[in-house]
Design an enzyme around this catalytic site. Sequence first.
Site, PDB file in Angstrom:
ATOM      1  N   LYS A 128      -6.749  -7.648  -3.242  1.00  0.00           N
ATOM      2  CA  LYS A 128      -6.139  -6.555  -4.023  1.00  0.00           C
ATOM      3  C   LYS A 128      -7.255  -5.789  -4.712  1.00  0.00           C
ATOM      4  CE  LYS A 128      -1.616  -8.218  -4.279  1.00  0.00           C
ATOM      5  NZ  LYS A 128      -0.763  -7.389  -3.414  1.00  0.00           N
TER       6      LYS A 128
ATOM      7  N   HIS B  58       0.953 -13.039   6.832  1.00  0.00           N
ATOM      8  CA  HIS B  58       0.604 -11.818   7.561  1.00  0.00           C
ATOM      9  C   HIS B  58      -0.676 -11.966   8.403  1.00  0.00           C
ATOM     10  CE1 HIS B  58       3.661 -10.414   4.964  1.00  0.00           C
ATOM     11  NE2 HIS B  58       2.918 -10.063   3.951  1.00  0.00           N
TER      12      HIS B  58
ATOM     13  N   ASP C 127      -0.107 -15.585  -0.532  1.00  0.00           N
ATOM     14  CA  ASP C 127       0.650 -14.338  -0.480  1.00  0.00           C
ATOM     15  C   ASP C 127       0.413 -13.577   0.838  1.00  0.00           C
ATOM     16  OD1 ASP C 127       2.293 -12.299  -1.716  1.00  0.00           O
ATOM     17  OD2 ASP C 127       0.477 -11.107  -1.974  1.00  0.00           O
TER      18      ASP C 127
ATOM     19  N   HIS D  16       7.230  -9.162   7.162  1.00  0.00           N
ATOM     20  CA  HIS D  16       7.420  -7.734   7.446  1.00  0.00           C
ATOM     21  C   HIS D  16       6.269  -7.153   8.280  1.00  0.00           C
ATOM     22  CE1 HIS D  16       4.844  -6.969   3.933  1.00  0.00           C
ATOM     23  NE2 HIS D  16       4.705  -5.736   4.369  1.00  0.00           N
TER      24      HIS D  16
ATOM     25  N   LYS E 212       5.882  -4.069  11.795  1.00  0.00           N
ATOM     26  CA  LYS E 212       5.070  -2.846  11.811  1.00  0.00           C
ATOM     27  C   LYS E 212       4.798  -2.450  13.258  1.00  0.00           C
ATOM     28  CE  LYS E 212       2.728  -3.693   7.415  1.00  0.00           C
ATOM     29  NZ  LYS E 212       2.888  -2.587   6.481  1.00  0.00           N
TER      30      LYS E 212
ATOM     31  N   GLU F  86      -6.043  -4.085   0.249  1.00  0.00           N
ATOM     32  CA  GLU F  86      -5.097  -3.300  -0.548  1.00  0.00           C
ATOM     33  C   GLU F  86      -5.833  -2.645  -1.697  1.00  0.00           C
ATOM     34  OE1 GLU F  86      -0.936  -4.795  -0.888  1.00  0.00           O
ATOM     35  OE2 GLU F  86      -2.043  -6.660  -1.080  1.00  0.00           O
TER      36      GLU F  86
ATOM     37  N   ARG G  66      24.054 -11.519  -9.751  1.00  0.00           N
ATOM     38  CA  ARG G  66      24.649 -11.975 -11.001  1.00  0.00           C
ATOM     39  C   ARG G  66      24.742 -10.838 -12.013  1.00  0.00           C
ATOM     40  NH1 ARG G  66      21.985 -16.710 -13.613  1.00  0.00           N
ATOM     41  NH2 ARG G  66      21.275 -17.291 -11.551  1.00  0.00           N
TER      42      ARG G  66
ATOM     43  N   LYS H  34      -6.848   1.089   1.018  1.00  0.00           N
ATOM     44  CA  LYS H  34      -5.738   0.380   1.650  1.00  0.00           C
ATOM     45  C   LYS H  34      -5.915   0.543   3.147  1.00  0.00           C
ATOM     46  CE  LYS H  34      -0.705   0.264   2.239  1.00  0.00           C
ATOM     47  NZ  LYS H  34      -0.461  -1.172   2.137  1.00  0.00           N
TER      48      LYS H  34
ATOM     49  N   LYS I 103       9.914 -14.417   2.461  1.00  0.00           N
ATOM     50  CA  LYS I 103       8.835 -15.246   1.965  1.00  0.00           C
ATOM     51  C   LYS I 103       8.836 -15.237   0.431  1.00  0.00           C
ATOM     52  CE  LYS I 103       4.512 -13.194   1.615  1.00  0.00           C
ATOM     53  NZ  LYS I 103       4.419 -12.159   0.606  1.00  0.00           N
TER      54      LYS I 103
HETATM   55  C1  BG6 Z   1       3.594  -8.627   0.684  1.00  0.00           C
HETATM   56  C2  BG6 Z   1       2.779  -9.232  -0.422  1.00  0.00           C
HETATM   57  O1  BG6 Z   1       4.044  -9.615   1.572  1.00  0.00           O
HETATM   58  O2  BG6 Z   1       2.796  -7.691   1.399  1.00  0.00           O
HETATM   59  C3  BG6 Z   1       2.242  -8.159  -1.351  1.00  0.00           C
HETATM   60  O3  BG6 Z   1       3.590 -10.137  -1.160  1.00  0.00           O
HETATM   61  C4  BG6 Z   1       1.491  -7.112  -0.567  1.00  0.00           C
HETATM   62  O4  BG6 Z   1       1.406  -8.727  -2.346  1.00  0.00           O
HETATM   63  C5  BG6 Z   1       2.333  -6.612   0.604  1.00  0.00           C
HETATM   64  O5  BG6 Z   1       1.177  -6.043  -1.442  1.00  0.00           O
HETATM   65  C6  BG6 Z   1       1.519  -5.698   1.502  1.00  0.00           C
HETATM   66  O6  BG6 Z   1       2.352  -5.104   2.433  1.00  0.00           O
HETATM   67  P1  BG6 Z   1       2.026  -3.673   3.062  1.00  0.00           P
HETATM   68  O7  BG6 Z   1       3.122  -3.455   4.046  1.00  0.00           O
HETATM   69  O8  BG6 Z   1       2.024  -2.698   1.924  1.00  0.00           O
HETATM   70  O9  BG6 Z   1       0.669  -3.792   3.688  1.00  0.00           O
END
Ligand code: BG6
Length: 504
Positions: A348, A248, A243, A186, A190, A224, A50, A353, A156
Site C-alpha cells: 500500500k 490475489h 490481504d 475478485h 478482472k 497500490e 441487522r 497503482k 474473503k
Molecule cells: C482487496 C484487498 O482484496 O483488494 C484490498 O482487501 C485491496 O486491501 C484490493 O485494496 C485491491 O483491489 P483492486 O481491484 O483495487 O486492485
Amino acid sequence: MESYASSEPTVIVIAGAGGDLTWRKLIPALYDLFTDNWLPERFLVFGVDRVALSEDEFRKRLHQGVDQFSRRGKTDPKSWDAFASHLRFLSTDFSASGAFASLSDELCEQDKAWGTKATHIFYLAVPPMMVEVIGRQMEEVRLCLERERVRVVVEKPFGHDLVSAQALNASLTKVFAESQIYRIDHYLGKETVQNILAFRFANGLFEPIWDRRYIDHVQITVAEQVGVEHRGSYYEHAGALRDMVQNHLLQILCLIAMEPPVSFQGDEIRNKKGDVLHAIRSIHPERVQEFAVRGQYAAGWIRGHHIPGYRSEPNVSPDSLSETFAALKLFIDNWRWQDVPFYLRTGKRLAGKVSEVSVQFRPVPHLAFPHEALSELQPNRLVIRIQPEEGITVRLQAKQPGLMMRLRPVDMRFSYREAFGGVSPEAYETLLLDVIRGDATLFLRDDQVEAAWSVIMPVLDTWAAVEPVDFPNYQAGTWGPEAAEVLIAKDGRSWIQPAIPEEE
Ligand code: BG6
C-alpha cells in the site's frame, strides 16, 4: 444486444446489504448487468441486514452508490426505477433464533408468484465470523437444501490462517455441498487476469518457450497507491500477506504457471491451478528471511500530497507491527519451472497503482555483435499489464537507426483499449453473472484456499514470532523497503519498475 442471461428466475439474497461492499460493488455491478440485459427477466435482490432501514431508505442508499460507482456513471432515472423495482429489504438480526424464518416465507411466496422454483443465491457480504452463523440459520429454516438451485457466495478473508480456513471450510461443507459454494477472489473476474488463459492457451507462439529452458524468472507486482482507507481495524489483523498474497497474487501465479487444461470445465482449471499451489516449494521456517520481506509505510509524498504514515491511520495502533508491504521469492518444484524464481510483491502507498506480471526470458546463448552494439542490451521480456492501461508488451532488441550497429530495446504493444475500445465489465459483474449461471470456474475451491494458506504459513508464523525491528521501513510514494531490493538483488536481478500512467 449480446446477452447470454440465464432464463432461470433468480433471487439474490445479500446478507450484509447495509455494508460497504453491497453499496460500492455488488449493487453497481448488478445494475450494470441489468442495464446490459444480462440478468434473467424474473429476478429479485433481497437485502438482509441487522440495520433498521425502510425499503425506501435502502433503495435510496443504493441509488447513491450506483451513481457513484457504476462504470456507466450517474444513472438515468428510467433505468434506475426499472432496476429498483427488483430490490427488497428485510431487517433481521442474524444471530437471533429463526432470523431467516420470514426470509424463507418471502422466498416461498415469490416462488408461488412466479409459479416455479427460483435459483436462490445467498451472497454473504459479512465478516467471516458471521458466515458460520448464517449457515446455521439457513439450515434451521432449510434454506440450503436444494443443491441444484441454492448457491452461497463467500467473500474473503477465507480464514486467518490454515487452521481457521480448514475450520471455516468444514463448517461450510457441513451445511452446503462444495459445489454450492462460490468463494470469490475478485482478481479472477478482472478481464486481463482471465486473458492470461487466452494468451497462453489460444496462441501457439509462446507456449513452447513457456518454461525453465527459456524463462529466467517471473515477477508479479500488485502495487497500490491507496492506504488502508477506512479499514484500519481489519488491516491490523490481516496485513499485506494475508490481504493480497494469499489470494490475489497466488492466483495470478497459478494462471501464469499452470499446465494447459484439457477442457475449460471449472474443475479442470481448478485442478490445474491446485497442482501449481501444491508444487510451490515450502519455505523452511529458518530461511524465511531469505525468501520473504515485509514493510510498513512511513509518512511520505504522493503526487504532491503529504501522506501520513500507516501508524497514524484511523483505527491503527501507533506502534503497529502489521505489514503494509510484502515480497516473496517462490519456486515451483515441477518439470516446467524447476529453479525459476517467481518474485511477488505488493504494498500500500507505493509509487503508483499498477498490477503486472513480467516474464523475463533468458539471454541469447551467444552474441555475435561488436562490443559497442551491446551497451543497452536487455533480454526479452513480456509484460502482462493487469491494471491500469490493460495490455501486453513484448520487449525486443532492435537495431538503432544509424550508420553504426547499436542495439536498443523496443516495445511491441497490445493495448486492450486500442484493440477493443469500450469499457470492460467490472470484475464483480463477471463473477456475479457466473454465479447466476452456476459456473464456478473462476471461484476458489476449498483445497485451493487451503493450499494457498500452506504456502504462506511458514512466513506468517515466523513474522508473528519475530517482531520487525525496522518498522516503518519505507516512505509512502516509493517502491517499498530497501530489503525488497536486496531480496532480488542477491540473485543478480532487479525489480522491473512498471510505467505509471500520468493521471489515474
Ligand atoms: C482487496 C484487498 O482484496 O483488494 C484490498 O482487501 C485491496 O486491501 C484490493 O485494496 C485491491 O483491489 P483492486 O481491484 O483495487 O486492485
